[in-house]
Enzyme design. Structure first.
Site, PDB file in Angstrom:
ATOM      1  N   GLU A 125      41.394  28.586  37.930  1.00 41.46           N
ATOM      2  CA  GLU A 125      40.230  28.175  38.903  1.00 41.46           C
ATOM      3  C   GLU A 125      40.412  29.716  39.627  1.00 41.46           C
ATOM      4  O   GLU A 125      40.137  30.624  38.914  1.00 41.46           O
ATOM      5  CB  GLU A 125      41.117  27.910  40.173  1.00 41.46           C
ATOM      6  CG  GLU A 125      42.381  26.645  40.329  1.00 41.46           C
ATOM      7  CD  GLU A 125      43.173  25.888  40.918  1.00 41.46           C
ATOM      8  OE1 GLU A 125      43.218  25.432  41.839  1.00 41.46           O
ATOM      9  OE2 GLU A 125      43.935  27.707  41.731  1.00 41.46           O
TER      10      GLU A 125
ATOM     11  N   CYS B 275      36.306  35.807  43.344  1.00 41.26           N
ATOM     12  CA  CYS B 275      37.579  36.362  42.250  1.00 41.26           C
ATOM     13  C   CYS B 275      37.456  35.064  41.667  1.00 41.26           C
ATOM     14  O   CYS B 275      37.571  34.402  41.244  1.00 41.26           O
ATOM     15  CB  CYS B 275      38.367  35.709  43.814  1.00 41.26           C
ATOM     16  SG  CYS B 275      40.189  35.995  42.574  1.00 41.26           S
TER      17      CYS B 275
ATOM     18  N   CYS C 271      49.862  34.105  33.356  1.00 41.50           N
ATOM     19  CA  CYS C 271      50.273  35.852  32.971  1.00 41.50           C
ATOM     20  C   CYS C 271      51.531  35.596  32.674  1.00 41.50           C
ATOM     21  O   CYS C 271      52.755  34.878  32.967  1.00 41.50           O
ATOM     22  CB  CYS C 271      49.229  35.939  34.976  1.00 41.50           C
ATOM     23  SG  CYS C 271      49.878  37.836  34.986  1.00 41.50           S
TER      24      CYS C 271
ATOM     25  N   CYS D 173      55.896  38.068  38.521  1.00 37.39           N
ATOM     26  CA  CYS D 173      55.689  38.998  39.520  1.00 37.39           C
ATOM     27  C   CYS D 173      56.559  37.605  40.536  1.00 37.39           C
ATOM     28  O   CYS D 173      56.146  36.364  40.913  1.00 37.39           O
ATOM     29  CB  CYS D 173      54.613  39.091  40.816  1.00 37.39           C
ATOM     30  SG  CYS D 173      54.059  40.252  39.486  1.00 37.39           S
TER      31      CYS D 173
ATOM     32  N   CYS E 228      54.611  35.231  42.709  1.00 38.35           N
ATOM     33  CA  CYS E 228      52.605  35.313  42.761  1.00 38.35           C
ATOM     34  C   CYS E 228      52.768  33.400  41.666  1.00 38.35           C
ATOM     35  O   CYS E 228      53.226  32.918  40.735  1.00 38.35           O
ATOM     36  CB  CYS E 228      52.235  35.542  41.059  1.00 38.35           C
ATOM     37  SG  CYS E 228      50.890  35.364  40.913  1.00 38.35           S
TER      38      CYS E 228
ATOM     39  N   ASN F 180      53.373  46.352  46.693  1.00 41.32           N
ATOM     40  CA  ASN F 180      54.412  45.676  47.259  1.00 41.32           C
ATOM     41  C   ASN F 180      55.475  46.602  47.812  1.00 41.32           C
ATOM     42  O   ASN F 180      56.544  45.119  48.079  1.00 41.32           O
ATOM     43  CB  ASN F 180      55.041  44.250  46.827  1.00 41.32           C
ATOM     44  CG  ASN F 180      53.132  44.117  46.315  1.00 41.32           C
ATOM     45  OD1 ASN F 180      52.177  43.366  47.331  1.00 41.32           O
ATOM     46  ND2 ASN F 180      52.592  42.946  44.919  1.00 41.32           N
TER      47      ASN F 180
ATOM     48  N   CYS G 136      45.466  34.900  47.826  1.00 37.13           N
ATOM     49  CA  CYS G 136      45.693  35.487  46.402  1.00 37.13           C
ATOM     50  C   CYS G 136      46.624  34.699  46.659  1.00 37.13           C
ATOM     51  O   CYS G 136      47.964  34.544  47.454  1.00 37.13           O
ATOM     52  CB  CYS G 136      46.111  37.067  47.526  1.00 37.13           C
ATOM     53  SG  CYS G 136      44.302  37.850  47.986  1.00 37.13           S
TER      54      CYS G 136
END
Ligand code: SF4
Length: 350
Positions: A99, A112, A119, A123, A126, A222, A338
């Site tokens: 995406e 983006c 990944c 995290c 996410c 964060n 995000c």
């Protein structure tokens, strides 16, 4: 699956090459440097979809067609958000899907871009990383996202943010080649300042960036201390905060731009004490702090902070002299905000 040339070797994808490499390839096939530049512009700006369409004479085109191919991405779905941003579901040659999001803002359009399928950074907040790493994307597949988004939306892309699915610095060689094509005058000719690469903080690669890929750098921080950051972002156990701050101070020299991304999670990292600790941590760093309320998705373990908590947090940073901006996360209604992008074998609902 690789496509073979007449000699039985895999055919190279022109869009995986940088402009100097394309010019060399055209010269090796008997063309001039000027013809090489024309081919690089046509290939990298998306003006042609096959070697047969290259703007060169027949014999040269024939010589190139035996060795090279030109790939492109299909768009399987395109959804528009109420706020005007659009989410794309791209289809890759091996059947995988990934995406990306186009964010129009007055007269500038920002795309983006995803850099990996999944990944491995893990995290806790996410969605992109929830399935682990499937594979790295190639330069042609990153460039293809720009061409496809521009073609389907009918708009020009002015800025790139490498903040989609994936950790760009975990796929550095491919990302670097893509950025070379995006910034080169025979490529997309974008200013390096118009390209922002986002990272969870892979220090050894950040240290290579000033000489190898001096674009704008956004670090997903964060948390203001190691204990909390390691819980949210396991990569912090390998690259702790003080080492990361040293790397960022070095990166920020000579006018290179550094952004600190801070997602606010209700009751986790959004208290005034966290804001004060963040201000302490960032006191010697020239940067812009982007505050982002967490975007929910089905199954998420966190909740967004209240708008009041975000305002109080921002005021503490501003009072301490930090440039701090509350960012609207665009496209939340279509799961394009995000941390909400992902890779998928099957079409993604939402
Ligand atoms: S926030 Fe970025 S680095 Fe972390 S898991 Fe998601 S995509 Fe990977």
């Amino acid at each position: 699956m690789s496509i073979l040339c007449e000699a039985g070797k895999p055919m190279l994808d022109f869009r995986d090459l940088t402009p100097p490499e394309i010019i060399d390839a055209v010269q090796a096939a008997g063309g001039t440097p000027h013809q090489g530049q024309r081919v690089a512009r046509a290939v990298l700006r998306g003006g042609v979809q096959s070697v047969e369409e290259l703007p060169v004479a027949g014999r040269l085109r024939q010589a190139l067609s035996g060795r090279f191919r030109i790939s492109s991405l299909g768009v399987e779905a395109h959804r528009l958000s109420k706020d005007g941003s659009g989410k794309f579901l791209y289809r890759l040659a091996d059947g995988e899907r990934v995406e990306g999001v186009l964010i129009p803002d007055r007269r500038r359009n920002t795309l983006c871009v995803s850099t990996q399928l999944g990944c491995r950074s893990g995290c806790a907040f996410c969605l992109s990383g929830s399935q682990g790493l499937i594979r790295n994307l190639l330069p042609a597949e990153m460039l293809g996202q720009i061409h496809a988004a521009s073609r389907v939306s009918g708009t020009e892309i002015h800025n790139l943010v490498l903040m989609g699915s994936g950790e760009p610095l975990d796929n550095f060689e491919n990302v670097k080649r893509f950025v070379q094509s995006a910034t080169h005058r025979f490529g997309l000719n974008l200013s390096p300042r118009k390209i922002t690469v986002s990272t969870s903080g892979i220090i050894p690669v950040i240290q290579r960036m000033p000489t190898e890929m001096p674009v704008s750098l956004a670090v997903s921080l964060n948390a203001p201390n190691d204990e909390l950051r390691s819980r949210l972002m396991p990569i912090n156990r390998k690259y702790p905060l003080q080492d990361l701050m040293n790397a960022l101070r070095y990166y920020g020299r000579n006018g290179r731009r550094v952004f600190i991304e801070y997602i606010l999670f209700l009751g986790v990292n959004d208290a005034p004490v966290h804001a004060s600790a963040l201000a302490d941590l960032l006191q010697d760093l020239t940067c812009v702090v982007n505050l982002i309320r967490f975007n929910r998705y089905p199954g998420a373990r966190f909740e967004p902070s209240s708008e009041d908590a975000v305002r109080v947090f921002q005021k503490i940073l501003l009072d301490r002299g930090l440039v701090s901006v509350v960012r609207d996360s665009r496209g939340a209604d279509i799961m394009a905000a995000c941390g909400q992008l992902r890779a998928a074998k099957d079409p993604v609902p939402g």
